[in-house]
Design an enzyme around this catalytic site. Structure first.
Site, PDB file in Angstrom:
ATOM      1  N   SER A 138       0.867  -1.173   0.000  1.00  0.00           N
ATOM      2  CA  SER A 138       0.000   0.000   0.000  1.00  0.00           C
ATOM      3  C   SER A 138       0.903   1.222   0.000  1.00  0.00           C
ATOM      4  CB  SER A 138      -0.872   0.002   1.263  1.00  0.00           C
ATOM      5  OG  SER A 138      -1.473   1.267   1.481  1.00  0.00           O
ATOM      6  N   TYR A 151      -2.142  -0.589  10.765  1.00  0.00           N
ATOM      7  CA  TYR A 151      -2.126  -0.971   9.354  1.00  0.00           C
ATOM      8  C   TYR A 151      -0.810  -0.549   8.695  1.00  0.00           C
ATOM      9  CZ  TYR A 151      -3.432  -1.043   4.398  1.00  0.00           C
ATOM     10  OH  TYR A 151      -3.473  -1.276   3.047  1.00  0.00           O
TER      11      TYR A 151
END
Length: 275
Positions: A138, A151
């Site tokens: 990501s 995350y």
């Protein structure tokens, strides 16, 4: 013999479309998901593309199940030539709002699961002298973001693991890479773990959610992100780091001047050179 690709997290979104695109490119695709009862969208997309997908059950946090699946594929299909670590889960909460179990859960699915699968496929790839491992991380693996503590921490961790592995695996003909999507319109957002409303962070969280909702309103399509994943893993050009869109490249560039990863690999390659 047809090359075999194992890809996780394919019940929806970019994982679904990456699986179909890899099959279109001539690979035997083993597409995994926790619940094969949710395979209908993948099977319909494959049928529309005129390809077949080998759908199998796998909860990526079950390391023993992952080992059994890899062993089965090695016996049945002759090996795994491509691994795409795509399964993941988001989390929207800052440190004080997170339990240690929630932090562990993020590490389990976003870090330890791809690490385990990578370990499992490495022996076969090494013995054959070739292989490709692509982990979907990501832009949150390069740029730490508010209310994404657990995350981003897990995504930073998996990028560091893969970058450290890359120059060693390269000596055995194995390409290790990551791809960093920005916002992608998919069910990923619906599956994000969120804190209960209220508390001292409510106003800050509200502002963050408002901003993020705007980003996802203009998000990359899952079809486009899936195509980028397939193109990256199959490219004749080797790069450690890919992004799935121009907006992702711009976002990652906030933190990274070394956008394709070659500077770091060039720096670390001599560390393992024979004297």
């Amino acid at each position: 013999m047809t090359d075999v690709a194992l890809i996780t997290g394919t019940s929806s979104g970019m994982g679904l479309h990456a699986a179909v695109e890899l099959a279109r490119r001539g690979l035997h695709v083993v597409a995994t998901m926790r619940d094969v009862g949710r395979a209908t969208p993948l099977q319909e997309a494959a049928a529309a593309a005129g390809v077949e997908i080998d759908v199998r059950a796998l909860d990526v946090v079950d390391h023993e199940a992952a080992a059994r699946l890899v062993a089965e594929i090695e016996v049945e299909l002759g090996g795994i030539h491509v691994l795409v670590n795509n399964a993941g889960q988001g989390s929207v909460a800052t440190a004080e709002q997170l339990s240690m179990q929630q932090i562990q859960d993020q590490l389990d699915i976003n870090y330890l699961a791809p690490v385990n699968l990578t370990k499992l496929v490495l022996p076969g790839m090494r013995e054959r002298g070739n292989g490709r491992i692509l982990t979907v991380t990501s832009v949150g693996g390069t740029v730490g973001q508010p209310f994404a503590d657990a995350y981003c921490g897990a995504k930073f961790a998996v990028e560091g693991f893969m970058q450290s592995l890359a120059v060693v695996a390269e000596r055995f003909g194995i390409r290790v890479s990551v791809i960093e999507p920005a916002a992608v319109a998919s069910s990923f957002v619906a599956n994000v773990v969120r804190p209960e409303e209220g508390g001292p962070y409510a106003a800050l969280l509200g502002a963050y959610v408002s901003r993020t909702s705007g980003a996802f309103a203009n998000a990359q399509t899952p079809e486009s992100a899936g195509a980028a994943i397939a193109a990256s893993v199959m490219s004749d050009e080797y790069r450690f780091r890919w992004q799935s869109s121009e907006s992702a490249t711009a976002f990652a560039g906030v933190s990274l001047a070394d956008l394709d990863g070659e500077r770091v690999l060039g720096f670390t390659r001599p560390w393992i050179a024979a004297s």
